[in-house]
Design a protein around this motif. Sequence first.
Motif, PDB file in Angstrom:
ATOM      1  N   GLY A 153       6.080 -10.106 -12.389  1.00 49.12           N
ATOM      2  CA  GLY A 153       6.238  -8.730 -12.823  1.00 49.12           C
ATOM      3  C   GLY A 153       5.832  -8.124 -14.060  1.00 49.12           C
ATOM      4  O   GLY A 153       5.425  -7.169 -14.240  1.00 49.12           O
ATOM      5  N   THR A 154       6.279  -9.020 -14.991  1.00 47.51           N
ATOM      6  CA  THR A 154       5.848  -8.899 -16.482  1.00 47.51           C
ATOM      7  C   THR A 154       4.223  -8.830 -16.709  1.00 47.51           C
ATOM      8  O   THR A 154       3.947  -8.257 -17.690  1.00 47.51           O
ATOM      9  CB  THR A 154       6.715  -9.755 -17.128  1.00 47.51           C
ATOM     10  OG1 THR A 154       8.015  -9.699 -17.110  1.00 47.51           O
ATOM     11  CG2 THR A 154       6.488  -9.364 -18.662  1.00 47.51           C
ATOM     12  N   MET A 171      -0.020   0.522 -11.734  1.00 44.89           N
ATOM     13  CA  MET A 171       1.310  -0.154 -12.237  1.00 44.89           C
ATOM     14  C   MET A 171       2.128  -0.350 -10.730  1.00 44.89           C
ATOM     15  O   MET A 171       2.894  -1.566 -10.618  1.00 44.89           O
ATOM     16  CB  MET A 171       2.170   0.697 -13.107  1.00 44.89           C
ATOM     17  CG  MET A 171       1.560   0.705 -14.443  1.00 44.89           C
ATOM     18  SD  MET A 171       1.921  -0.667 -15.447  1.00 44.89           S
ATOM     19  CE  MET A 171       3.385  -0.594 -15.950  1.00 44.89           C
ATOM     20  N   ALA A 172       2.084   0.397 -10.016  1.00 44.88           N
ATOM     21  CA  ALA A 172       3.021   0.232  -8.688  1.00 44.88           C
ATOM     22  C   ALA A 172       2.335  -0.761  -7.854  1.00 44.88           C
ATOM     23  O   ALA A 172       2.938  -1.663  -7.263  1.00 44.88           O
ATOM     24  CB  ALA A 172       2.952   1.392  -7.857  1.00 44.88           C
ATOM     25  N   LEU A 173       0.954  -1.065  -7.747  1.00 47.51           N
ATOM     26  CA  LEU A 173       0.252  -2.103  -6.843  1.00 47.51           C
ATOM     27  C   LEU A 173       0.398  -3.295  -7.667  1.00 47.51           C
ATOM     28  O   LEU A 173       0.733  -4.461  -6.936  1.00 47.51           O
ATOM     29  CB  LEU A 173      -1.269  -1.544  -7.180  1.00 47.51           C
ATOM     30  CG  LEU A 173      -2.411  -2.706  -6.430  1.00 47.51           C
ATOM     31  CD1 LEU A 173      -1.879  -2.872  -4.892  1.00 47.51           C
ATOM     32  CD2 LEU A 173      -3.627  -2.532  -6.808  1.00 47.51           C
ATOM     33  N   LEU A 201       0.878  -1.038  -0.022  1.00 52.90           N
ATOM     34  CA  LEU A 201       0.222  -0.096  -0.031  1.00 52.90           C
ATOM     35  C   LEU A 201       0.940   1.347   0.153  1.00 52.90           C
ATOM     36  O   LEU A 201       0.522   2.182  -0.754  1.00 52.90           O
ATOM     37  CB  LEU A 201      -1.069   0.134   1.272  1.00 52.90           C
ATOM     38  CG  LEU A 201      -1.935   1.173   1.475  1.00 52.90           C
ATOM     39  CD1 LEU A 201      -2.929   1.101   0.177  1.00 52.90           C
ATOM     40  CD2 LEU A 201      -2.587   1.207   2.763  1.00 52.90           C
ATOM     41  N   GLY A 202       1.999   1.213   0.983  1.00 52.71           N
ATOM     42  CA  GLY A 202       2.725   2.493   0.792  1.00 52.71           C
ATOM     43  C   GLY A 202       3.415   2.628  -0.518  1.00 52.71           C
ATOM     44  O   GLY A 202       3.366   3.858  -1.017  1.00 52.71           O
ATOM     45  N   ASN A 203       4.044   1.742  -1.120  1.00 50.61           N
ATOM     46  CA  ASN A 203       4.485   1.806  -2.529  1.00 50.61           C
ATOM     47  C   ASN A 203       3.697   2.336  -3.323  1.00 50.61           C
ATOM     48  O   ASN A 203       3.691   3.123  -4.343  1.00 50.61           O
ATOM     49  CB  ASN A 203       5.237   0.679  -2.827  1.00 50.61           C
ATOM     50  CG  ASN A 203       6.378   0.185  -2.107  1.00 50.61           C
ATOM     51  OD1 ASN A 203       7.167   1.305  -1.675  1.00 50.61           O
ATOM     52  ND2 ASN A 203       6.801  -1.154  -2.187  1.00 50.61           N
ATOM     53  N   THR A 204       2.243   1.795  -3.407  1.00 57.94           N
ATOM     54  CA  THR A 204       1.322   2.321  -4.370  1.00 57.94           C
ATOM     55  C   THR A 204       0.884   3.629  -4.056  1.00 57.94           C
ATOM     56  O   THR A 204       0.954   4.270  -5.231  1.00 57.94           O
ATOM     57  CB  THR A 204      -0.011   1.359  -4.005  1.00 57.94           C
ATOM     58  OG1 THR A 204       0.360   0.247  -4.129  1.00 57.94           O
ATOM     59  CG2 THR A 204      -1.074   1.849  -5.143  1.00 57.94           C
ATOM     60  N   ASN A 236       3.903  -4.742  -7.165  1.00 58.53           N
ATOM     61  CA  ASN A 236       4.442  -5.247  -5.889  1.00 58.53           C
ATOM     62  C   ASN A 236       3.588  -6.291  -5.324  1.00 58.53           C
ATOM     63  O   ASN A 236       4.097  -7.351  -4.682  1.00 58.53           O
ATOM     64  CB  ASN A 236       3.944  -4.056  -4.898  1.00 58.53           C
ATOM     65  CG  ASN A 236       5.127  -3.079  -4.810  1.00 58.53           C
ATOM     66  OD1 ASN A 236       6.326  -3.150  -4.114  1.00 58.53           O
ATOM     67  ND2 ASN A 236       4.784  -2.009  -5.393  1.00 58.53           N
ATOM     68  N   LEU A 237       2.224  -6.307  -5.861  1.00 52.86           N
ATOM     69  CA  LEU A 237       1.414  -7.326  -5.374  1.00 52.86           C
ATOM     70  C   LEU A 237       1.600  -8.714  -6.149  1.00 52.86           C
ATOM     71  O   LEU A 237       1.557  -9.704  -5.570  1.00 52.86           O
ATOM     72  CB  LEU A 237       0.015  -7.042  -5.809  1.00 52.86           C
ATOM     73  CG  LEU A 237      -1.198  -7.795  -5.307  1.00 52.86           C
ATOM     74  CD1 LEU A 237      -1.104  -8.342  -3.950  1.00 52.86           C
ATOM     75  CD2 LEU A 237      -2.563  -7.407  -5.769  1.00 52.86           C
TER      76      LEU A 237
END
Length: 325
Positions: free
Chosen positions: A292-293, A268-270, A7-10, A273-274
């Motif tokens: 990741g891809t 994209m960030a979510l 959540l923080g990175n998103t 990381n997820l």
Amino acid sequence: MDWGAILGNTLAALLSPVTIAYALAATGLAVHFGFTGLLNFGMAGFMALGGYGYAISVLSFGLPWWLGMIIGLLLAAVFAVALGIPTLRLRADYLAIVTIAAAEIVRLLFTTQVFDEFTNSADGLGGYHDGFRSANPFPSGTYGFGPFTYNEQELWMRVFGLLMLALAIFVVWALMRSPWGRVLKGIREDEDAVRSLGKNVFAYKMQSLVVGGVIGAMGGIVYVLPSAVVPSSYTTSLTFFIWTILLLGGAATIFGPSLGAIIFWMVMALLGNLLPELASAGYLPMSDIQAGTLRFILVGVALMLLVIFRPQGILGDKREMTFVK
């Protein structure tokens, strides 16, 4: 899974320089496509000229950072004129082909060793930050809270980028409410009708190409403020991401590009990381790298569905989208 980190990175993507840079570039593309109907697939070239013009001016010629930025914007304006003279009379599909080729030419020129003295060829440029950072008005320290915690330089980059984005949005808003902007919208709808009224359609298209290109170049400058100028960053995928952002937020809107950039990079960030976390936990039958891809595939499918079911974007009006007539 560490949901706090995910959540923080998103949330951190909300105000990242990349998000702001793409919002600027998409705002410039909105002037081209959303308001004028120019199918420009070469925005990566404008961003590259902005970034390289700024970096080379500071590194090779020792100019002040603000003057280097102005030179980057002027280079984008010159490129727009040089690109527009032979191409703006082309049909939309041919214009798309020419502009994507022009952007690739610009990128390859920066990778060639002929100009290695100025561009450092494929290795790119770095170390041009001192002037910009010395202009930082914020005292040393830590600012913000949670995922929005920055040191003084990180805060300065974001504040500067947001100021440039606000200025670009205001300029586009003012221009599109003016008679000039109404002519552009007329060209988008039916350029023959506008031409029959005595308007110089070619001149208006050229002006639109320059204005949008300069805004895109400003996005290119903000894009390189945190780290370095690398030619591999300006591939066609950069332009396609900008188009995705534009169509997501709404092509013929003022705030749509900014909203699209925020949603796009937060998603994209979510996913970035997820999905690897799900793969590591055994919920996905693939490796972390493959997971990741996978986010690019999901974003591509989402774009297809968006164009099919809501081509006007989140904030757009379907009646203003020429490609759904």
